[in-house]
Scaffold this motif. Structure first.
Motif, PDB file in Angstrom:
ATOM      1  N   TYR A 263      -5.792  10.223   8.328  1.00  9.94           N
ATOM      2  CA  TYR A 263      -5.608   9.305   9.449  1.00  9.94           C
ATOM      3  C   TYR A 263      -4.185   8.737   9.497  1.00  9.94           C
ATOM      4  CZ  TYR A 263     -10.715   9.014  10.039  1.00  9.94           C
ATOM      5  OH  TYR A 263     -12.046   9.283  10.261  1.00  9.94           O
ATOM      6  N   THR A 264      -3.590   8.752  10.681  1.00 15.03           N
ATOM      7  CA  THR A 264      -2.318   8.070  10.925  1.00 15.03           C
ATOM      8  C   THR A 264      -2.623   6.643  11.361  1.00 15.03           C
ATOM      9  OG1 THR A 264      -1.215  10.119  11.599  1.00 15.03           O
ATOM     10  CG2 THR A 264      -0.224   8.052  12.346  1.00 15.03           C
ATOM     11  N   LEU A 265      -1.875   5.685  10.848  1.00 12.34           N
ATOM     12  CA  LEU A 265      -2.104   4.276  11.168  1.00 12.34           C
ATOM     13  C   LEU A 265      -1.348   3.904  12.445  1.00 12.34           C
ATOM     14  CD1 LEU A 265      -1.766   2.769   7.578  1.00 12.34           C
ATOM     15  CD2 LEU A 265      -3.823   3.609   8.737  1.00 12.34           C
ATOM     16  N   SER A 266      -2.041   3.312  13.403  1.00 13.43           N
ATOM     17  CA  SER A 266      -1.419   2.909  14.667  1.00 13.43           C
ATOM     18  C   SER A 266      -0.535   1.681  14.447  1.00 13.43           C
ATOM     19  CB  SER A 266      -2.490   2.587  15.706  1.00 13.43           C
ATOM     20  OG  SER A 266      -3.192   1.404  15.335  1.00 13.43           O
ATOM     21  N   GLN A 267       0.294   1.372  15.443  1.00 14.29           N
ATOM     22  CA  GLN A 267       1.184   0.217  15.332  1.00 14.29           C
ATOM     23  C   GLN A 267       0.398  -1.091  15.223  1.00 14.29           C
ATOM     24  OE1 GLN A 267       4.715   0.296  15.083  1.00 14.29           O
ATOM     25  NE2 GLN A 267       4.200  -1.771  14.392  1.00 14.29           N
ATOM     26  N   ASP A 268      -0.674  -1.238  16.019  1.00 14.13           N
ATOM     27  CA  ASP A 268      -1.427  -2.494  15.944  1.00 14.13           C
ATOM     28  C   ASP A 268      -2.156  -2.626  14.606  1.00 14.13           C
ATOM     29  OD1 ASP A 268      -3.383  -0.579  16.436  1.00 14.13           O
ATOM     30  OD2 ASP A 268      -4.447  -1.758  17.945  1.00 14.13           O
ATOM     31  N   PHE A 269      -2.552  -1.505  14.005  1.00 15.00           N
ATOM     32  CA  PHE A 269      -3.143  -1.542  12.665  1.00 15.00           C
ATOM     33  C   PHE A 269      -2.098  -2.028  11.648  1.00 15.00           C
ATOM     34  CE2 PHE A 269      -4.415  -0.080   8.550  1.00 15.00           C
ATOM     35  CZ  PHE A 269      -5.803  -0.065   8.548  1.00 15.00           C
ATOM     36  N   ILE A 270      -0.902  -1.443  11.723  1.00 10.08           N
ATOM     37  CA  ILE A 270       0.169  -1.808  10.792  1.00 10.08           C
ATOM     38  C   ILE A 270       0.560  -3.271  10.954  1.00 10.08           C
ATOM     39  CG2 ILE A 270       2.598  -1.362  10.194  1.00 10.08           C
ATOM     40  CD1 ILE A 270       2.064   1.587  11.043  1.00 10.08           C
ATOM     41  N   ASP A 271       0.575  -3.755  12.204  1.00 11.78           N
ATOM     42  CA  ASP A 271       0.954  -5.151  12.467  1.00 11.78           C
ATOM     43  C   ASP A 271      -0.010  -6.146  11.831  1.00 11.78           C
ATOM     44  OD1 ASP A 271       3.155  -4.400  13.938  1.00 11.78           O
ATOM     45  OD2 ASP A 271       2.131  -4.510  15.873  1.00 11.78           O
ATOM     46  N   ASN A 272      -1.212  -5.689  11.453  1.00 12.17           N
ATOM     47  CA  ASN A 272      -2.222  -6.575  10.867  1.00 12.17           C
ATOM     48  C   ASN A 272      -2.380  -6.405   9.361  1.00 12.17           C
ATOM     49  OD1 ASN A 272      -3.765  -8.199  13.079  1.00 12.17           O
ATOM     50  ND2 ASN A 272      -3.484  -6.177  13.966  1.00 12.17           N
ATOM     51  N   ILE A 273      -1.579  -5.550   8.753  1.00  7.65           N
ATOM     52  CA  ILE A 273      -1.649  -5.373   7.300  1.00  7.65           C
ATOM     53  C   ILE A 273      -1.140  -6.641   6.614  1.00  7.65           C
ATOM     54  CG2 ILE A 273      -0.722  -4.089   5.332  1.00  7.65           C
ATOM     55  CD1 ILE A 273      -0.666  -1.607   7.096  1.00  7.65           C
ATOM     56  N   VAL A 274      -1.893  -7.110   5.630  1.00  6.38           N
ATOM     57  CA  VAL A 274      -1.562  -8.356   4.937  1.00  6.38           C
ATOM     58  C   VAL A 274      -0.323  -8.172   4.053  1.00  6.38           C
ATOM     59  CG1 VAL A 274      -2.375 -10.052   3.243  1.00  6.38           C
ATOM     60  CG2 VAL A 274      -3.957  -9.133   4.956  1.00  6.38           C
ATOM     61  N   LEU A 275       0.571  -9.152   4.086  1.00 10.56           N
ATOM     62  CA  LEU A 275       1.748  -9.156   3.210  1.00 10.56           C
ATOM     63  C   LEU A 275       1.373  -9.928   1.948  1.00 10.56           C
ATOM     64  CD1 LEU A 275       4.467  -9.979   5.892  1.00 10.56           C
ATOM     65  CD2 LEU A 275       3.618  -7.746   5.166  1.00 10.56           C
ATOM     66  N   ASN A 276       1.336  -9.245   0.813  1.00  7.89           N
ATOM     67  CA  ASN A 276       0.785  -9.862  -0.392  1.00  7.89           C
ATOM     68  C   ASN A 276       1.735  -9.892  -1.587  1.00  7.89           C
ATOM     69  OD1 ASN A 276       0.765  -7.117  -0.802  1.00  7.89           O
ATOM     70  ND2 ASN A 276      -1.462  -6.946  -1.033  1.00  7.89           N
ATOM     71  N   LYS A 277       3.017  -9.674  -1.353  1.00  9.14           N
ATOM     72  CA  LYS A 277       3.980  -9.765  -2.463  1.00  9.14           C
ATOM     73  C   LYS A 277       5.365 -10.102  -1.928  1.00  9.14           C
ATOM     74  CE  LYS A 277       5.765  -6.005  -4.258  1.00  9.14           C
ATOM     75  NZ  LYS A 277       5.917  -4.716  -4.947  1.00  9.14           N
ATOM     76  N   THR A 278       6.218 -10.580  -2.805  1.00 10.41           N
ATOM     77  CA  THR A 278       7.632 -10.757  -2.475  1.00 10.41           C
ATOM     78  C   THR A 278       8.382  -9.547  -3.018  1.00 10.41           C
ATOM     79  OG1 THR A 278       7.468 -13.168  -2.614  1.00 10.41           O
ATOM     80  CG2 THR A 278       9.671 -12.219  -2.734  1.00 10.41           C
ATOM     81  N   TRP A 279       9.136  -8.877  -2.152  1.00  9.61           N
ATOM     82  CA  TRP A 279       9.819  -7.646  -2.543  1.00  9.61           C
ATOM     83  C   TRP A 279      10.933  -7.953  -3.533  1.00  9.61           C
ATOM     84  CZ3 TRP A 279       8.451  -2.794  -2.089  1.00  9.61           C
ATOM     85  CH2 TRP A 279       9.394  -1.804  -2.389  1.00  9.61           C
ATOM     86  N   GLY A 280      10.969  -7.180  -4.623  1.00  6.58           N
ATOM     87  CA  GLY A 280      12.011  -7.393  -5.618  1.00  6.58           C
ATOM     88  C   GLY A 280      12.652  -6.111  -6.110  1.00  6.58           C
ATOM     89  N   ASN A 281      12.203  -4.951  -5.604  1.00  8.87           N
ATOM     90  CA  ASN A 281      12.715  -3.654  -6.086  1.00  8.87           C
ATOM     91  C   ASN A 281      13.890  -3.169  -5.240  1.00  8.87           C
ATOM     92  OD1 ASN A 281      10.612  -3.660  -7.996  1.00  8.87           O
ATOM     93  ND2 ASN A 281       9.217  -2.689  -6.536  1.00  8.87           N
ATOM     94  N   TYR A 282      14.935  -3.942  -5.207  1.00  7.88           N
ATOM     95  CA  TYR A 282      16.109  -3.572  -4.399  1.00  7.88           C
ATOM     96  C   TYR A 282      16.949  -2.516  -5.117  1.00  7.88           C
ATOM     97  CZ  TYR A 282      15.066  -7.747  -1.670  1.00  7.88           C
ATOM     98  OH  TYR A 282      14.446  -8.691  -0.889  1.00  7.88           O
TER      99      TYR A 282
END
Length: 272
Positions: A135-154
């Motif tokens: 399955y490909t994820l639609s834009q509205d699906f992606i817009d609702n994905i929960v953000l659950n971490k602070t990015w640190g792998n720069y």
């Protein structure tokens, strides 16, 4: 007199906001949540099975391997981050007089205040693309994905290319900040700024469970659920419990928050 008018106006605005949240909370409790629960009862548990055309238009619960096909890209900074969804937050250096004088303040600090990082606000969200199994994820699906971490792998090279540097700061729970290299090569100044990104933690190769509406080979968003993409391969009951309609705790919090707004606005008006 002008101050009293402003306070009255603030009280009215707070009450109006409280009414809005009260109506929204009641709608969520008595309309949206029952509707979502009813819809999820008819959800088709696909698991790791292949896509079936007969499920088109139905809510499906899918288990499979997550694939990040295109990372989120901050087109303003020119920075790519290996997450399907990120939210950039900004923090600015401001002067404040409400600080404990340790060590003793300089004359400049006494007069203008001490330089410190001010409150954080989120200013923009960026998304990439991804798949779960077939399955490909639609834009509205992606817009609702929960953000659950602070990015640190720069990646240092990627930051160098845009003139930024990674500057961790354990005084804040976010910790993983980036800021312009030029700022780190001099003393702090008012209106200096730095960023961090909240991100979805899913990585390519990770087994996940998704809840969405099947549209051919695409998964679209289901309105009203709390979490549409979850770690591990979950059974039907666990997936609905974990990612389904908002919990009783969420309902209680929304009602209490609404009451506090109404009460605070009323107090302001009564005092005036």
């Amino acid at each position: 007199m002008f101050v009293k008018i402003l306070k009255k106006l603030a009280g009215v605005i707070i009450i109006l906001i409280g009414i809005f949240f009260t109506v929204s909370s009641l709608k969520m409790i008595f309309v949206d949540t029952p509707k979502t629960k009813a819809a999820l009862k008819d959800a088709v548990y696909v698991g790791e099975d292949a896509i079936t055309p007969a499920n088109d238009g139905k809510i499906v619960i899918v288990c499979g391997t997550f694939e990040l096909t295109e990372p989120a890209y901050d087109d303003e900074l020119g920075l790519s981050i290996d997450s399907i969804r990120i939210s950039r937050a900004k923090q600015t250096m401001k002067r404040s007089k409400n600080v404990t004088p340790t060590p003793p303040l300089t004359e400049e600090e006494k007069r203008y205040g001490v330089l410190r990082w001010d409150s954080i606000y989120h200013d923009k969200t960026f998304t990439g693309n991804g798949k779960v199994g077939e399955y490909t994820l639609s834009q509205d699906f992606i817009d609702n994905i929960v953000l659950n971490k602070t990015w640190g792998n720069y990646e240092e090279a990627a930051l160098d290319a845009i003139g930024y540097v990674y500057v961790p700061d354990k005084n804040y729970s976010q910790e993983h900040f980036i800021e312009p290299l030029a700022q780190t090569q001099r003393d702090d100044r008012q209106d200096d700024y730095r960023y961090f990104y909240d991100a979805a933690s899913f990585e390519t190769g990770q087994v996940v469970t998704a809840i969405g509406i099947q549209d051919g080979q695409t998964l679209k968003a289901v309105s009203g659920i709390t979490d549409n993409l979850m770690e591990n391969a979950l059974d039907r009951e666990t997936a609905i419990k974990q990612g389904g309609a908002p919990s009783a705790g969420t309902h209680i919090f929304s009602i209490v928050f609404s009451i506090l707004l109404l009460f605070g606005g009323a107090v302001l008006l009564i005092k005036q």
